[in-house]
Motif scaffolding. Structure first.
Motif, PDB file in Angstrom:
ATOM      1  N   ILE A  48       0.837  -1.205   0.000  1.00 25.88           N
ATOM      2  CA  ILE A  48       0.000   0.000   0.000  1.00 25.88           C
ATOM      3  C   ILE A  48       0.873   1.257   0.000  1.00 25.88           C
ATOM      4  O   ILE A  48       0.631   2.198  -0.757  1.00 25.88           O
ATOM      5  N   ALA A  49       1.894   1.265   0.869  1.00 26.25           N
ATOM      6  CA  ALA A  49       2.787   2.437   0.943  1.00 26.25           C
ATOM      7  C   ALA A  49       3.503   2.662  -0.380  1.00 26.25           C
ATOM      8  O   ALA A  49       3.604   3.797  -0.860  1.00 26.25           O
ATOM      9  N   THR A  50       3.999   1.592  -0.995  1.00 27.88           N
ATOM     10  CA  THR A  50       4.714   1.715  -2.271  1.00 27.88           C
ATOM     11  C   THR A  50       3.805   2.255  -3.366  1.00 27.88           C
ATOM     12  O   THR A  50       4.200   3.117  -4.162  1.00 27.88           O
ATOM     13  N   SER A  51       2.566   1.764  -3.399  1.00 26.03           N
ATOM     14  CA  SER A  51       1.609   2.226  -4.409  1.00 26.03           C
ATOM     15  C   SER A  51       1.284   3.706  -4.232  1.00 26.03           C
ATOM     16  O   SER A  51       1.210   4.467  -5.206  1.00 26.03           O
ATOM     17  N   LEU A  52       1.093   4.147  -2.987  1.00 30.74           N
ATOM     18  CA  LEU A  52       0.788   5.554  -2.729  1.00 30.74           C
ATOM     19  C   LEU A  52       1.963   6.456  -3.101  1.00 30.74           C
ATOM     20  O   LEU A  52       1.774   7.537  -3.674  1.00 30.74           O
ATOM     21  N   ASN A  53       3.176   6.034  -2.779  1.00 36.29           N
ATOM     22  CA  ASN A  53       4.354   6.847  -3.080  1.00 36.29           C
ATOM     23  C   ASN A  53       4.588   6.999  -4.581  1.00 36.29           C
ATOM     24  O   ASN A  53       5.294   7.919  -5.013  1.00 36.29           O
ATOM     25  N   SER A  54       4.026   6.092  -5.374  1.00 35.74           N
ATOM     26  CA  SER A  54       4.221   6.162  -6.826  1.00 35.74           C
ATOM     27  C   SER A  54       3.311   7.206  -7.479  1.00 35.74           C
ATOM     28  O   SER A  54       3.484   7.526  -8.654  1.00 35.74           O
ATOM     29  N   LEU A  55       2.338   7.737  -6.731  1.00 34.93           N
ATOM     30  CA  LEU A  55       1.422   8.727  -7.295  1.00 34.93           C
ATOM     31  C   LEU A  55       2.098  10.095  -7.417  1.00 34.93           C
ATOM     32  O   LEU A  55       2.894  10.487  -6.563  1.00 34.93           O
ATOM     33  N   GLU A  56       1.734  10.819  -8.466  1.00 37.82           N
ATOM     34  CA  GLU A  56       2.261  12.169  -8.660  1.00 37.82           C
ATOM     35  C   GLU A  56       1.334  13.213  -8.043  1.00 37.82           C
ATOM     36  O   GLU A  56       1.780  14.215  -7.509  1.00 37.82           O
ATOM     37  N   THR A  57       0.028  12.955  -8.132  1.00 37.08           N
ATOM     38  CA  THR A  57      -0.961  13.883  -7.582  1.00 37.08           C
ATOM     39  C   THR A  57      -2.085  13.090  -6.932  1.00 37.08           C
ATOM     40  O   THR A  57      -2.710  12.263  -7.615  1.00 37.08           O
ATOM     41  N   PRO A  58      -2.339  13.283  -5.649  1.00 38.45           N
ATOM     42  CA  PRO A  58      -1.549  14.086  -4.705  1.00 38.45           C
ATOM     43  C   PRO A  58      -0.262  13.361  -4.327  1.00 38.45           C
ATOM     44  O   PRO A  58      -0.146  12.159  -4.514  1.00 38.45           O
ATOM     45  N   THR A  59       0.666  14.092  -3.796  1.00 34.47           N
ATOM     46  CA  THR A  59       1.961  13.529  -3.426  1.00 34.47           C
ATOM     47  C   THR A  59       1.887  12.852  -2.060  1.00 34.47           C
ATOM     48  O   THR A  59       1.336  13.411  -1.118  1.00 34.47           O
ATOM     49  N   PHE A  60       2.456  11.631  -1.989  1.00 35.47           N
ATOM     50  CA  PHE A  60       2.534  10.893  -0.722  1.00 35.47           C
ATOM     51  C   PHE A  60       4.000  10.710  -0.322  1.00 35.47           C
ATOM     52  O   PHE A  60       4.878  10.523  -1.181  1.00 35.47           O
ATOM     53  N   ARG A  61       4.264  10.802   0.970  1.00 32.03           N
ATOM     54  CA  ARG A  61       5.568  10.453   1.550  1.00 32.03           C
ATOM     55  C   ARG A  61       5.282   9.534   2.741  1.00 32.03           C
ATOM     56  O   ARG A  61       5.152   9.994   3.880  1.00 32.03           O
ATOM     57  N   VAL A  62       5.132   8.243   2.479  1.00 33.00           N
ATOM     58  CA  VAL A  62       4.696   7.311   3.516  1.00 33.00           C
ATOM     59  C   VAL A  62       5.603   6.086   3.549  1.00 33.00           C
ATOM     60  O   VAL A  62       6.326   5.796   2.603  1.00 33.00           O
ATOM     61  N   THR A  63       5.532   5.389   4.691  1.00 28.08           N
ATOM     62  CA  THR A  63       6.224   4.119   4.884  1.00 28.08           C
ATOM     63  C   THR A  63       5.207   3.091   5.362  1.00 28.08           C
ATOM     64  O   THR A  63       4.043   3.408   5.586  1.00 28.08           O
ATOM     65  N   GLN A  64       5.680   1.867   5.497  1.00 32.35           N
ATOM     66  CA  GLN A  64       4.798   0.822   6.028  1.00 32.35           C
ATOM     67  C   GLN A  64       4.254   1.222   7.399  1.00 32.35           C
ATOM     68  O   GLN A  64       3.060   1.061   7.683  1.00 32.35           O
ATOM     69  N   ARG A  65       5.112   1.770   8.249  1.00 29.16           N
ATOM     70  CA  ARG A  65       4.703   2.176   9.595  1.00 29.16           C
ATOM     71  C   ARG A  65       3.715   3.341   9.547  1.00 29.16           C
ATOM     72  O   ARG A  65       2.701   3.356  10.270  1.00 29.16           O
ATOM     73  N   SER A  66       3.988   4.331   8.687  1.00 34.16           N
ATOM     74  CA  SER A  66       3.140   5.520   8.683  1.00 34.16           C
ATOM     75  C   SER A  66       1.740   5.235   8.152  1.00 34.16           C
ATOM     76  O   SER A  66       0.771   5.823   8.635  1.00 34.16           O
ATOM     77  N   VAL A  67       1.604   4.325   7.167  1.00 31.40           N
ATOM     78  CA  VAL A  67       0.252   4.023   6.668  1.00 31.40           C
ATOM     79  C   VAL A  67      -0.543   3.243   7.713  1.00 31.40           C
ATOM     80  O   VAL A  67      -1.756   3.429   7.863  1.00 31.40           O
ATOM     81  N   ARG A  68       0.139   2.372   8.455  1.00 29.56           N
ATOM     82  CA  ARG A  68      -0.546   1.650   9.535  1.00 29.56           C
ATOM     83  C   ARG A  68      -0.980   2.619  10.630  1.00 29.56           C
ATOM     84  O   ARG A  68      -2.086   2.508  11.181  1.00 29.56           O
ATOM     85  N   ASP A  69      -0.104   3.583  10.947  1.00 28.99           N
ATOM     86  CA  ASP A  69      -0.454   4.578  11.964  1.00 28.99           C
ATOM     87  C   ASP A  69      -1.621   5.441  11.493  1.00 28.99           C
ATOM     88  O   ASP A  69      -2.517   5.784  12.290  1.00 28.99           O
ATOM     89  N   ARG A  70      -1.631   5.798  10.206  1.00 27.42           N
ATOM     90  CA  ARG A  70      -2.726   6.633   9.688  1.00 27.42           C
ATOM     91  C   ARG A  70      -4.050   5.873   9.740  1.00 27.42           C
ATOM     92  O   ARG A  70      -5.090   6.460  10.081  1.00 27.42           O
ATOM     93  N   TYR A  71      -3.998   4.580   9.414  1.00 24.83           N
ATOM     94  CA  TYR A  71      -5.232   3.792   9.501  1.00 24.83           C
ATOM     95  C   TYR A  71      -5.727   3.733  10.942  1.00 24.83           C
ATOM     96  O   TYR A  71      -6.934   3.834  11.205  1.00 24.83           O
ATOM     97  N   ALA A  72      -4.792   3.586  11.901  1.00 24.07           N
ATOM     98  CA  ALA A  72      -5.184   3.538  13.314  1.00 24.07           C
ATOM     99  C   ALA A  72      -5.858   4.847  13.728  1.00 24.07           C
ATOM    100  O   ALA A  72      -6.837   4.840  14.487  1.00 24.07           O
ATOM    101  N   VAL A  73      -5.351   5.977  13.205  1.00 25.98           N
ATOM    102  CA  VAL A  73      -5.964   7.281  13.512  1.00 25.98           C
ATOM    103  C   VAL A  73      -7.379   7.364  12.944  1.00 25.98           C
ATOM    104  O   VAL A  73      -8.320   7.771  13.628  1.00 25.98           O
ATOM    105  N   LEU A  74      -7.531   6.955  11.674  1.00 22.42           N
ATOM    106  CA  LEU A  74      -8.853   7.005  11.036  1.00 22.42           C
ATOM    107  C   LEU A  74      -9.836   6.061  11.728  1.00 22.42           C
ATOM    108  O   LEU A  74     -11.018   6.391  11.901  1.00 22.42           O
TER     109      LEU A  74
END
Length: 266
Positions: A48-74
């Motif tokens: 998931i993190a790799t797929s998001l980082n490949s996008l040009e718009t909007p820009t993502f700067r995420v890691t495996q840890r950060s996407v898991r943390d973001r899901y926990a927040v949501l």
């Protein structure tokens, strides 16, 4: 470019658009298909993190840890929102795409984790039963050996020395024959248990594949349903906008006609 965004020390600011794309990516990759805390689930979050980082718009700067943390927040925010709505006499607020997606993802994670836990407990129970059966068979074999040895000692004490030597050899042959038969029977039963376990493992694997396929189909159908609702809402809004434009044009035409009439009268 994506690796530079990933390794940047500048924290990423999550917007509603980021969350919408993030939710769609989770529904696509389906990390709940793997067991909780397993390497496979970790690989899913990394994908998931790799797929998001490949996008040009909007820009993502995420890691495996950060996407898991973001899901926990949501997830935490959504559960709090549900609790607040229940406390407010069941009044439901309007839900957007992120709310609908997170609600579906929470349900899929919960159901999948429950099923994984049930399968793990069932497998553990069967292994314990098989170990108990093997221990019981070994105990029976030892008890049979003890009875044979006692019978041999009792016979030796009643015969003469010369006959005792001959009978001792016969008893040993008898004991070895019985032992060989018991070992063969034990080996046969162990092979039967192993074959049964192999069949059961195959059946469990088939059932697991079937459950995963059904879960993927359900998730895909539900995801399509959410997207169809959003498309229908957008279509309705466009129709309303077109009706408004036509109404304004009609008013403008009426005003122009009235102005022309007044001008002609003069």
């Amino acid at each position: 470019m994506s690796s530079e965004r990933t390794t940047s020390s500048v924290p990423m600011k999550w917007t509603e658009l980021h969350d919408e794309i993030f939710v769609r990516e989770i529904l696509l990759i389906q990390p709940w298909s793997s067991k909780k805390a397993s390497p496979e689930r970790g690989e899913a979050w990394m994908k998931i993190a790799t797929s998001l980082n490949s996008l040009e718009t909007p820009t993502f700067r995420v890691t495996q840890r950060s996407v898991r943390d973001r899901y926990a927040v949501l997830e935490k925010k959504h559960k709090k929102k549900i609790r607040d709505e229940n406390l407010a006499s069941g009044i439901s607020c309007q839900e957007n795409e992120v709310d609908l997606g997170i609600d579906e993802i929470i349900t899929l994670f919960h159901e999948a984790d429950m099923e994984h836990e049930r399968a793990s407990k069932e497998k553990k129970r069967k292994l314990e039963e098989e170990a108990s059966q093997a221990a019981e068979m070994r105990q029976q074999s030892l008890e049979s050996f003890g009875e044979t040895r006692k019978r041999s000692e009792f016979t030796d004490s009643e015969v003469k020395t010369a006959k005792r030597k001959r009978s001792s050899g016969s008893d040993m042959v008898l004991y070895l024959r019985e032992k060989s038969e018991r070992e063969a029977e034990l080996k046969k039963k162990e092979l039967e248990i192993m074959q049964q376990q192999t069949d059961k493992d195959y059946e469990l694997k088939e059932n697991d594949i079937k459950l995963r396929k059904e879960a993927m189909e359900v998730a895909q159908n539900q995801n399509n349903s959410v997207l169809n609702q959003l498309i229908e809402l957008q279509r309705t809004q466009q129709q309303q906008f077109m009706q408004l434009m036509r109404h304004q044009q009609e008013q403008s035409s009426c005003m122009m006609a009235l102005l022309n009439k007044l001008t002609s009268g003069k």
